[in-house]
Design a protein around this motif. Structure first.
Motif, mmCIF file in Angstrom:
data_model
loop_
_atom_site.group_PDB
_atom_site.id
_atom_site.type_symbol
_atom_site.label_atom_id
_atom_site.label_comp_id
_atom_site.label_asym_id
_atom_site.label_seq_id
_atom_site.Cartn_x
_atom_site.Cartn_y
_atom_site.Cartn_z
ATOM 1 N N ILE A 115 0.545 -1.012 -0.100
ATOM 2 C CA ILE A 115 0.381 -0.084 0.097
ATOM 3 C C ILE A 115 0.448 1.572 0.410
ATOM 4 C CG2 ILE A 115 -1.744 -1.201 1.209
ATOM 5 C CD1 ILE A 115 -1.629 0.068 3.678
ATOM 6 N N LYS B 6 4.592 1.288 -5.941
ATOM 7 C CA LYS B 6 3.952 -0.402 -6.133
ATOM 8 C C LYS B 6 3.745 -1.556 -6.886
ATOM 9 C CE LYS B 6 0.104 1.634 -4.137
ATOM 10 N NZ LYS B 6 0.450 3.150 -4.888
ATOM 11 N N ILE C 228 -2.840 -2.309 -4.011
ATOM 12 C CA ILE C 228 -3.973 -1.805 -3.671
ATOM 13 C C ILE C 228 -3.955 -0.519 -5.460
ATOM 14 C CG2 ILE C 228 -3.149 0.601 -2.281
ATOM 15 C CD1 ILE C 228 -4.890 -0.260 -0.737
ATOM 16 N N GLN D 20 -7.663 0.535 -5.530
ATOM 17 C CA GLN D 20 -8.275 0.105 -4.774
ATOM 18 C C GLN D 20 -9.448 0.539 -4.038
ATOM 19 O OE1 GLN D 20 -8.256 0.134 -0.689
ATOM 20 N NE2 GLN D 20 -10.106 -1.177 -0.973
ATOM 21 N N TYR E 90 -9.455 -7.304 0.054
ATOM 22 C CA TYR E 90 -8.132 -7.109 0.376
ATOM 23 C C TYR E 90 -7.686 -7.487 1.498
ATOM 24 C CZ TYR E 90 -4.271 -4.084 -0.131
ATOM 25 O OH TYR E 90 -2.899 -3.775 -0.401
ATOM 26 N N TYR E 91 -8.219 -6.971 2.825
ATOM 27 C CA TYR E 91 -7.896 -7.117 3.923
ATOM 28 C C TYR E 91 -7.312 -8.163 5.406
ATOM 29 C CZ TYR E 91 -6.552 -1.496 4.359
ATOM 30 O OH TYR E 91 -6.280 -0.789 3.813
ATOM 31 N N CYS F 246 2.370 -6.465 5.608
ATOM 32 C CA CYS F 246 2.605 -5.315 4.535
ATOM 33 C C CYS F 246 3.753 -4.565 4.282
ATOM 34 C CB CYS F 246 1.522 -4.257 5.222
ATOM 35 S SG CYS F 246 0.926 -2.716 5.123
ATOM 36 N N TRP G 225 -2.296 5.536 5.789
ATOM 37 C CA TRP G 225 -1.990 4.230 5.871
ATOM 38 C C TRP G 225 -2.063 3.222 6.553
ATOM 39 C CZ3 TRP G 225 -3.904 2.840 1.266
ATOM 40 C CH2 TRP G 225 -3.395 4.013 0.079
#
Ligand code: GDP
Length: 174
Positions: free
Chosen positions: A11, A18, A62, A65, A75-76, A82, A100
């Motif tokens: 993220i 990313k 992400i 997202q 997603y989580y 992470c 974040w």
């Protein structure tokens, strides 16, 4: 022998690198169509960690997202760790790391309730000048509960596997 499966979230602000990170690190079993369907980049990397241990890493970018808010829960869900990334030439992307991280900790924890192991990546370190002082990154990483931070360049392939291996080591011991 042991088999580990870790779901790792990637993220950070847009444009920090990313997607490039995931593409650089994972060059097999990457399914581009998945992104179109659900709004996340999902990629798999299999590591022969030792003679007796195999690590399967699912990397979830992400990307986009925020446009698929109904996907947030998926997603989580069941994440093991992470990566939060910012761009060293973009101070705004660094300032946003705090939110974040707060967002992450409010949405995902380990089964015991502890925060997910999270590494901070200071990306685009090949560029200059940096817009974020090194001492600020160091301090911020300590105060905000990161397992550590590394300067990375996806472009030059600097500290990419090193940083992910560091996170994997932590995920294996929690
Ligand atoms: P995302 O929006 O966070 O997924 O960012 P992207 O992966 O799309 O990257 C945004 C832009 O930054 C692209 O043009 C990349 O080529 C570039 N980029 C990514 N990583 C690096 C890096 O380490 N160094 C430099 N110079 N550019 C990078």
């Amino acid at each position: 022998s042991r088999d580990y499966l870790f779901k790792v979230l990637v993220i950070g602000n847009g444009h920090v690198g990313k997607t490039s990170l995931v593409h650089r690190y994972v060059n097999e079993k990457f399914n581009k169509n998945y992104k179109i369907t659900v709004g996340v980049d999902f990629a798999l990397k299999v590591l022969a960690w030792s003679d007796t241990e195999t690590v399967r890493l699912q990397l979830w970018d992400i990307a986009g997202q925020e446009r698929f808010t109904s996907m947030t829960r998926i997603y989580y869900k069941e994440a093991s760790g992470c990566i939060i990334m910012f761009d060293v030439t973009d101070a705004c992307s660094f300032r946003n790391v705090r939110s974040w991280k707060e967002d992450l900790d409010s949405k995902a924890t380990l089964p015991g309730g502890n925060p997910l192991p999270c590494i901070l990546l200071a990306n685009k370190c090949d560029l200059s000048p940096w817009d974020v002082p090194l001492s600020s990154i160091e301090q911020f990483s300590k105060v905000n509960g990161f397992i550590g931070w590394m300067d990375t360049s996806v472009k030059d392939n600097k500290n990419i596997s090193e940083s992910i291996n560091f996170l994997v080591e932590r995920m294996m011991t929690v």
